[in-house]
Design a protein around this motif. Structure first.
Motif, PDB file in Angstrom:
ATOM      1  N   ILE A  32      25.034 -44.834  59.009  1.00  0.00           N
ATOM      2  CA  ILE A  32      25.421 -44.852  57.606  1.00  0.00           C
ATOM      3  C   ILE A  32      26.869 -45.302  57.544  1.00  0.00           C
ATOM      4  CG2 ILE A  32      25.719 -43.459  55.531  1.00  0.00           C
ATOM      5  CD1 ILE A  32      23.669 -41.481  56.900  1.00  0.00           C
ATOM      6  N   GLY A  33      27.111 -46.423  56.891  1.00  0.00           N
ATOM      7  CA  GLY A  33      28.488 -46.897  56.793  1.00  0.00           C
ATOM      8  C   GLY A  33      28.553 -48.286  56.205  1.00  0.00           C
ATOM      9  N   TYR A  34      29.733 -48.840  56.231  1.00  0.00           N
ATOM     10  CA  TYR A  34      29.971 -50.164  55.663  1.00  0.00           C
ATOM     11  C   TYR A  34      29.025 -51.188  56.283  1.00  0.00           C
ATOM     12  CZ  TYR A  34      32.072 -54.666  54.723  1.00  0.00           C
ATOM     13  OH  TYR A  34      32.258 -55.972  54.338  1.00  0.00           O
ATOM     14  N   GLY A  35      28.375 -51.956  55.427  1.00  0.00           N
ATOM     15  CA  GLY A  35      27.543 -53.050  55.897  1.00  0.00           C
ATOM     16  C   GLY A  35      26.115 -52.694  56.229  1.00  0.00           C
ATOM     17  N   THR A  36      25.722 -51.414  56.050  1.00  0.00           N
ATOM     18  CA  THR A  36      24.360 -51.023  56.392  1.00  0.00           C
ATOM     19  C   THR A  36      23.610 -50.528  55.166  1.00  0.00           C
ATOM     20  OG1 THR A  36      24.958 -48.758  56.983  1.00  0.00           O
ATOM     21  CG2 THR A  36      25.058 -50.405  58.737  1.00  0.00           C
ATOM     22  N   VAL A  37      22.278 -50.610  55.239  1.00  0.00           N
ATOM     23  CA  VAL A  37      21.412 -50.212  54.132  1.00  0.00           C
ATOM     24  C   VAL A  37      20.240 -49.395  54.665  1.00  0.00           C
ATOM     25  CG1 VAL A  37      22.007 -52.274  52.769  1.00  0.00           C
ATOM     26  CG2 VAL A  37      19.986 -52.315  54.258  1.00  0.00           C
ATOM     27  N   ASN A  38      19.463 -48.839  53.750  1.00  0.00           N
ATOM     28  CA  ASN A  38      18.209 -48.171  54.093  1.00  0.00           C
ATOM     29  C   ASN A  38      17.106 -49.207  54.224  1.00  0.00           C
ATOM     30  OD1 ASN A  38      19.032 -45.437  54.031  1.00  0.00           O
ATOM     31  ND2 ASN A  38      18.962 -45.450  51.802  1.00  0.00           N
ATOM     32  N   PRO A  39      16.053 -48.903  54.967  1.00  0.00           N
ATOM     33  CA  PRO A  39      14.890 -49.801  54.964  1.00  0.00           C
ATOM     34  C   PRO A  39      14.430 -50.001  53.515  1.00  0.00           C
ATOM     35  CG  PRO A  39      14.643 -48.110  56.634  1.00  0.00           C
ATOM     36  CD  PRO A  39      15.848 -47.731  55.812  1.00  0.00           C
ATOM     37  N   GLY A  40      13.989 -51.195  53.210  1.00  0.00           N
ATOM     38  CA  GLY A  40      13.546 -51.504  51.857  1.00  0.00           C
ATOM     39  C   GLY A  40      14.622 -52.144  51.004  1.00  0.00           C
ATOM     40  N   GLU A  41      15.849 -52.084  51.465  1.00  0.00           N
ATOM     41  CA  GLU A  41      16.947 -52.755  50.777  1.00  0.00           C
ATOM     42  C   GLU A  41      17.273 -54.031  51.548  1.00  0.00           C
ATOM     43  OE1 GLU A  41      20.281 -50.077  50.366  1.00  0.00           O
ATOM     44  OE2 GLU A  41      18.958 -48.406  49.881  1.00  0.00           O
ATOM     45  N   THR A  42      17.694 -55.061  50.825  1.00  0.00           N
ATOM     46  CA  THR A  42      18.069 -56.297  51.503  1.00  0.00           C
ATOM     47  C   THR A  42      19.395 -56.086  52.203  1.00  0.00           C
ATOM     48  OG1 THR A  42      16.892 -57.645  49.900  1.00  0.00           O
ATOM     49  CG2 THR A  42      18.573 -58.750  51.197  1.00  0.00           C
ATOM     50  N   GLY A  43      19.392 -56.305  53.504  1.00  0.00           N
ATOM     51  CA  GLY A  43      20.605 -56.131  54.286  1.00  0.00           C
ATOM     52  C   GLY A  43      20.305 -55.652  55.684  1.00  0.00           C
ATOM     53  N   HIS A  44      21.271 -54.958  56.260  1.00  0.00           N
ATOM     54  CA  HIS A  44      21.281 -54.629  57.681  1.00  0.00           C
ATOM     55  C   HIS A  44      20.975 -53.145  57.896  1.00  0.00           C
ATOM     56  CE1 HIS A  44      23.786 -55.220  61.630  1.00  0.00           C
ATOM     57  NE2 HIS A  44      22.517 -54.990  61.861  1.00  0.00           N
ATOM     58  N   VAL A  45      19.808 -52.858  58.469  1.00  0.00           N
ATOM     59  CA  VAL A  45      19.424 -51.500  58.862  1.00  0.00           C
ATOM     60  C   VAL A  45      19.825 -51.342  60.328  1.00  0.00           C
ATOM     61  CG1 VAL A  45      17.519 -49.871  59.182  1.00  0.00           C
ATOM     62  CG2 VAL A  45      17.463 -51.503  57.267  1.00  0.00           C
ATOM     63  N   VAL A  46      20.625 -50.301  60.639  1.00  0.00           N
ATOM     64  CA  VAL A  46      21.084 -50.084  62.016  1.00  0.00           C
ATOM     65  C   VAL A  46      20.601 -48.715  62.484  1.00  0.00           C
ATOM     66  CG1 VAL A  46      23.078 -49.906  63.552  1.00  0.00           C
ATOM     67  CG2 VAL A  46      23.121 -51.530  61.646  1.00  0.00           C
ATOM     68  N   LEU A  47      19.863 -48.717  63.605  1.00  0.00           N
ATOM     69  CA  LEU A  47      19.359 -47.492  64.220  1.00  0.00           C
ATOM     70  C   LEU A  47      19.894 -47.409  65.642  1.00  0.00           C
ATOM     71  CD1 LEU A  47      15.607 -47.653  63.128  1.00  0.00           C
ATOM     72  CD2 LEU A  47      17.484 -46.460  61.978  1.00  0.00           C
ATOM     73  N   SER A  48      20.316 -46.204  66.043  1.00  0.00           N
ATOM     74  CA  SER A  48      20.876 -46.022  67.379  1.00  0.00           C
ATOM     75  C   SER A  48      20.236 -44.822  68.053  1.00  0.00           C
ATOM     76  CB  SER A  48      22.391 -45.782  67.295  1.00  0.00           C
ATOM     77  OG  SER A  48      23.032 -46.901  66.730  1.00  0.00           O
ATOM     78  N   GLY A  49      20.099 -44.923  69.384  1.00  0.00           N
ATOM     79  CA  GLY A  49      19.531 -43.818  70.143  1.00  0.00           C
ATOM     80  C   GLY A  49      19.998 -43.844  71.581  1.00  0.00           C
ATOM     81  N   HIS A  50      19.840 -42.713  72.234  1.00  0.00           N
ATOM     82  CA  HIS A  50      20.242 -42.607  73.637  1.00  0.00           C
ATOM     83  C   HIS A  50      19.261 -43.353  74.541  1.00  0.00           C
ATOM     84  CE1 HIS A  50      23.552 -39.942  72.951  1.00  0.00           C
ATOM     85  NE2 HIS A  50      22.797 -39.009  72.394  1.00  0.00           N
TER      86      HIS A  50
END
Length: 136
Positions: A32-50
């Motif tokens: 969650i932050g600058y430049g990111t969106v939720n799925p379903g919104e036009t833009g950049h969804v970023v997911l991170s994991g170990h």
């Protein structure tokens, strides 16, 4: 908040809000932050994991593989278009993008002991949206 389904890894991962240590213990974190969106919104969804938990096996993913995000009654189908390795402090990965894309990030190298110096990046483009009827 939803689920990430990665067929090649046989993974169905809960998506949680945030990428702090506590959140990442519960699933794959939605940045969650600058430049990111939720799925379903036009833009950049970023997911991170170990790399040693939810994204164990990320190195097996190939160009063309599909990733599915179940979110708010829809299934968003993404197709992997590019993978690369970058330094851990490289912030150019999390930027606004004008088209719907998904980026997965995890630590790299995969077999490194301790705090890894790099990040493995998987970029996928949205190719389909459909109602979630319980199937992928």
């Amino acid at each position: 908040m939803g689920e990430l389904v990665i067929p090649r890894m046989g993974a169905i991962l809960p998506i949680v809000h945030g990428t702090d240590d506590n959140s990442l213990k519960k699933g794959i974190g939605h940045y969650i932050g600058y430049g990111t969106v939720n799925p379903g919104e036009t833009g950049h969804v970023v997911l991170s994991g170990h790399r040693d938990t939810v994204l164990r096996g990320a190195g097996k993913l190939k160009l063309g593989d599909r990733l599915y995000v179940k979110f708010e009654g829809n299934i968003y189908t993404y197709q992997i278009r590019k993978t690369w390795v970058t330094k851990a402090d490289d912030r150019t990965v999390i930027v606004p993008i004008a088209k719907p894309v998904l980026t997965l990030t995890t630590c790299y190298p995969f077999d490194f002991i301790g705090s890894a110096p790099d990040r493995y990046i998987i970029r996928a483009e949205l190719i389909e949206v459909k109602k979630d009827n319980g199937e992928v």
